[in-house]
Design an enzyme around this catalytic site. Sequence first.
Site, PDB file in Angstrom:
ATOM      1  N   ASP A 296       1.747   3.960   2.755  1.00 35.57           N
ATOM      2  CA  ASP A 296       0.726   4.831   2.149  1.00 35.57           C
ATOM      3  C   ASP A 296       1.352   5.991   1.362  1.00 35.57           C
ATOM      4  O   ASP A 296       1.561   5.857   0.159  1.00 35.57           O
ATOM      5  CB  ASP A 296      -0.249   5.340   3.210  1.00 35.57           C
ATOM      6  CG  ASP A 296      -1.641   5.611   2.661  1.00 35.57           C
ATOM      7  OD1 ASP A 296      -1.892   5.289   1.486  1.00 35.57           O
ATOM      8  OD2 ASP A 296      -2.497   6.128   3.412  1.00 35.57           O
ATOM      9  N   ASP A 297       1.603   7.105   2.041  1.00 35.22           N
ATOM     10  CA  ASP A 297       2.171   8.305   1.402  1.00 35.22           C
ATOM     11  C   ASP A 297       3.308   8.810   2.289  1.00 35.22           C
ATOM     12  O   ASP A 297       3.170   9.837   2.975  1.00 35.22           O
ATOM     13  CB  ASP A 297       1.086   9.380   1.264  1.00 35.22           C
ATOM     14  CG  ASP A 297      -0.098   8.890   0.458  1.00 35.22           C
ATOM     15  OD1 ASP A 297      -0.006   8.846  -0.770  1.00 35.22           O
ATOM     16  OD2 ASP A 297      -1.109   8.510   1.084  1.00 35.22           O
TER      17      ASP A 297
ATOM     18  N   HIS B 168      -9.391   0.805  -1.560  1.00 38.50           N
ATOM     19  CA  HIS B 168      -9.408   1.446  -0.250  1.00 38.50           C
ATOM     20  C   HIS B 168     -10.833   1.343   0.278  1.00 38.50           C
ATOM     21  O   HIS B 168     -11.799   1.672  -0.438  1.00 38.50           O
ATOM     22  CB  HIS B 168      -9.052   2.925  -0.365  1.00 38.50           C
ATOM     23  CG  HIS B 168      -7.601   3.224  -0.575  1.00 38.50           C
ATOM     24  ND1 HIS B 168      -6.875   2.687  -1.585  1.00 38.50           N
ATOM     25  CD2 HIS B 168      -6.745   4.018   0.141  1.00 38.50           C
ATOM     26  CE1 HIS B 168      -5.619   3.137  -1.504  1.00 38.50           C
ATOM     27  NE2 HIS B 168      -5.521   3.951  -0.462  1.00 38.50           N
TER      28      HIS B 168
ATOM     29  N   HIS C 119       0.861  -1.184   0.000  1.00 39.64           N
ATOM     30  CA  HIS C 119       0.000   0.000   0.000  1.00 39.64           C
ATOM     31  C   HIS C 119       0.896   1.231   0.000  1.00 39.64           C
ATOM     32  O   HIS C 119       1.295   1.738   1.049  1.00 39.64           O
ATOM     33  CB  HIS C 119      -0.915  -0.032   1.240  1.00 39.64           C
ATOM     34  CG  HIS C 119      -1.951   1.051   1.261  1.00 39.64           C
ATOM     35  ND1 HIS C 119      -3.149   0.924   1.944  1.00 39.64           N
ATOM     36  CD2 HIS C 119      -1.974   2.291   0.700  1.00 39.64           C
ATOM     37  CE1 HIS C 119      -3.850   2.031   1.801  1.00 39.64           C
ATOM     38  NE2 HIS C 119      -3.159   2.878   1.056  1.00 39.64           N
TER      39      HIS C 119
ATOM     40  N   GLU D 143     -11.356   3.178   5.692  1.00 37.45           N
ATOM     41  CA  GLU D 143     -10.352   4.095   6.255  1.00 37.45           C
ATOM     42  C   GLU D 143     -11.133   5.170   7.002  1.00 37.45           C
ATOM     43  O   GLU D 143     -11.083   5.240   8.224  1.00 37.45           O
ATOM     44  CB  GLU D 143      -9.491   4.706   5.130  1.00 37.45           C
ATOM     45  CG  GLU D 143      -8.461   5.722   5.607  1.00 37.45           C
ATOM     46  CD  GLU D 143      -7.724   6.435   4.448  1.00 37.45           C
ATOM     47  OE1 GLU D 143      -8.235   6.409   3.308  1.00 37.45           O
ATOM     48  OE2 GLU D 143      -6.659   7.036   4.711  1.00 37.45           O
TER      49      GLU D 143
ATOM     50  N   HIS E  31       1.330   4.781  -2.433  1.00 38.74           N
ATOM     51  CA  HIS E  31       0.986   5.643  -3.578  1.00 38.74           C
ATOM     52  C   HIS E  31       2.283   6.305  -4.023  1.00 38.74           C
ATOM     53  O   HIS E  31       2.879   7.072  -3.259  1.00 38.74           O
ATOM     54  CB  HIS E  31      -0.027   6.703  -3.156  1.00 38.74           C
ATOM     55  CG  HIS E  31      -1.289   6.124  -2.584  1.00 38.74           C
ATOM     56  ND1 HIS E  31      -2.426   5.947  -3.332  1.00 38.74           N
ATOM     57  CD2 HIS E  31      -1.573   5.649  -1.347  1.00 38.74           C
ATOM     58  CE1 HIS E  31      -3.373   5.400  -2.581  1.00 38.74           C
ATOM     59  NE2 HIS E  31      -2.880   5.205  -1.363  1.00 38.74           N
TER      60      HIS E  31
END
Length: 342
Positions: A281-282, A200, A20, A203, A22
């Site tokens: 994630d980011d 997703h 996961h 969340e 991005h």
Amino acid sequence: MPNDPARDRLIQRLPKVELHLHIEGTLEPEMMFSLAAKHGVKLPYASVEAVRAAYAFHDLQSFLDLYYAGCDVLRDRRDFYALAMAYFTRAHADNVVHAELFFDPQTHTVRGVSMEVVIAGLRDAMDDAHRRYGMTSDLILCFLRHLPEEDALATLDAALPFLSDLTGVGLDSGERGNPPAKFARVFAKARALGLRAVAHAGEEGPAAYITEALDVLGVERIDHGVRCDEDPALVERLVRDRIPLTVCPLSNLKLCVVKDLSQHNFAKLLRRGVAVTINSDDPAYFGGYIGENYRATATALDLTDAELVTVAENAARASFLPARAITGLLTKIRTEARRDQD
Ligand code: HPA
Ligand code: ZN
């Protein structure tokens, strides 16, 4: 629990799979500035420090607004190469051996950057990461769920010439008010093309969105999924059917999905038998790559060495790697786990 150096060493040594991530969320402020200078883009920040200071989020949308704005500096094939190569180098330092990268083509095509430029730049870096680090990787094309399904269908059409570069499709962006069922047709089409599917869900959105992603979109993994425990029958199903959750603890903290990492339900789900994994994630926006996510989670929730090994195994099994590669990876994980005890 304070930091445990022996546990940190185990975390470092464990071969990791990132599921996961991005790729646009790995754009560090330093690269944002250098690419802005290259393209003559004026950023609304005076310095790298000012960018970092702006990263105080109160929910998913407050993050997405900055994340999409940051993407404006990504314009040519070399930019996408540089972005992904910087991620692979950083991930390699954390002993990531396989990564499945999300990318958001709609964020780029709307600015006149073609699908071909995006995918070619990312592929250049994936090939280099394999040559330099032996790291394998896959691409998962994500549809932006705040946009209409027609846009997602057009995006899938635009990706058809690059089908062999793609492993799967995903669904990201603002979750509330954008249920998975909105994308039933495009996911059916993608799956008919042989693409794997993830989404997703859970969340910020309700547990019902997780169920819908499984039943209507036919996804094999749920990204985030932390709100599953609002529905005990769903948790039961995740355990029984071994449906992986790609959890991103530092993201959940930064986007106020949880108040404090010590209150995160990651350990509870793990101990309940859910196939949870740890991901970043980011990371440029949330303050930690995968190693830091493992360390912070282990510290906050007092995860044992055996539990950390299970998490790494969960990620290997949840990957879209061929079965033989998964078996090989599981052997490597167990070898490293045993070495720590000597
Ligand atoms: N959630 C939804 N969309 C996203 C995220 C996320 O955590 N990161 C980048 N796009
Ligand atoms: Zn995400």
